[in-house]
Motif scaffolding. Sequence first.
Motif, PDB file in Angstrom:
ATOM      1  N   THR A 118       0.842  -1.206   0.000  1.00 34.34           N
ATOM      2  CA  THR A 118       0.000   0.000   0.000  1.00 34.34           C
ATOM      3  C   THR A 118       0.874   1.251   0.000  1.00 34.34           C
ATOM      4  N   VAL A 119       0.223   2.380  -0.228  1.00 33.00           N
ATOM      5  CA  VAL A 119       0.951   3.657  -0.181  1.00 33.00           C
ATOM      6  C   VAL A 119       1.594   3.826   1.202  1.00 33.00           C
ATOM      7  N   ALA A 120       0.826   3.496   2.242  1.00 28.01           N
ATOM      8  CA  ALA A 120       1.369   3.636   3.609  1.00 28.01           C
ATOM      9  C   ALA A 120       2.586   2.735   3.797  1.00 28.01           C
ATOM     10  N   GLN A 121       2.516   1.527   3.259  1.00 28.39           N
ATOM     11  CA  GLN A 121       3.656   0.609   3.387  1.00 28.39           C
ATOM     12  C   GLN A 121       4.852   1.104   2.579  1.00 28.39           C
ATOM     13  N   GLN A 122       4.579   1.656   1.402  1.00 30.94           N
ATOM     14  CA  GLN A 122       5.683   2.207   0.603  1.00 30.94           C
ATOM     15  C   GLN A 122       6.360   3.343   1.363  1.00 30.94           C
ATOM     16  N   ARG A 123       5.550   4.171   2.010  1.00 29.57           N
ATOM     17  CA  ARG A 123       6.126   5.279   2.784  1.00 29.57           C
ATOM     18  C   ARG A 123       6.973   4.742   3.928  1.00 29.57           C
ATOM     19  N   GLN A 124       6.494   3.657   4.535  1.00 27.02           N
ATOM     20  CA  GLN A 124       7.251   3.047   5.632  1.00 27.02           C
ATOM     21  C   GLN A 124       8.598   2.520   5.139  1.00 27.02           C
ATOM     22  N   VAL A 125       8.562   1.832   4.009  1.00 27.10           N
ATOM     23  CA  VAL A 125       9.798   1.294   3.431  1.00 27.10           C
ATOM     24  C   VAL A 125      10.758   2.431   3.094  1.00 27.10           C
ATOM     25  N   GLY A 126      10.199   3.505   2.548  1.00 25.99           N
ATOM     26  CA  GLY A 126      11.031   4.650   2.184  1.00 25.99           C
ATOM     27  C   GLY A 126      11.690   5.286   3.394  1.00 25.99           C
ATOM     28  N   GLN A 127      10.941   5.418   4.480  1.00 27.97           N
ATOM     29  CA  GLN A 127      11.511   6.011   5.695  1.00 27.97           C
ATOM     30  C   GLN A 127      12.624   5.138   6.254  1.00 27.97           C
TER      31      GLN A 127
END
Length: 285
Positions: A53-62
């Motif tokens: 998900t977008v939220a998971q992608q953001r988590q991976v990016g952080q």
Amino acid sequence: MARTQTLSALSEMRSSRRDFLRGTLLAGAGVCLPSFLDLKVADADPLGFVMPTVAQQRQVGQQGAAEVLKKYYEVTDSRAHHFKAIGERLVQALPASERNMWDFSFRVLTSKEVNAFALPGGPMFMFTGLYELMNSDDAVAGVTGHELTHVREQHWARAYANQNRREGLAVAGLVLTHAPLSLAVAAALAHRALNRAYSRGEEDQADAGGLQDMVAAGYNPYGMVQMFTALDRVQKAHGGAPPVFLSDHPNTGTRIKHTEQRIAAYGSNRQWPPFTPLNYARLTG
Ligand SMILES: [Zn+2]
């Protein structure tokens, strides 16, 4: 299954040409890459084509950004402000729905490598080795718009889902849940994101999306041509390996041609703003 994942992640990293972080991130990877414990039987999506998900992608990016910042020295002088201003101007020109969807951030790192990259979810990094070769804000916007498009098109997440499907995880009904990722899984995915190379199609899409964003933000789209030309010149001068930013797809001539065709498609009457010259030496002072 977890072992398959781990082996696949490792082989992906080994074969990657985008290996700027390999040394640090792979230290001990053979023992520390965690199992994919967050995988579980899906109860939805009959196609099994499940993207993070977008939220998971953001988590991976952080998570990935934290790794990057452990390895590199972050520049905080005028260059940082300049690059951030260009990035934010491009973000402001995006459709409203997308502006707040991603965690866009823009940082400059000290490194001779001629490279820039964005992580899933939005963190973007520019190496001084590439930055100092750029002659205009418009050329920097070319690099930045390109990288922003990889984030917006969710290239990493799509590739991740495709790979799982190819490897039969989808057939087995195993997908990521939509729950936040555990730290271990986010870290493992960040490894993969930091080391993957993009396909020719993804690069072309990033060039096209970046150009569109440049135009929307009021940059001169020929800045993208200027950027490719500058990097091509470096490659020819050194006669060896292309700059990392170009190395996935060294056919720079084709990328320049496609970019010029896209600009021409705006019509011959279209006027473009003059280049905003970039004096890199002044920025460092
Ligand atoms: Zn790219």
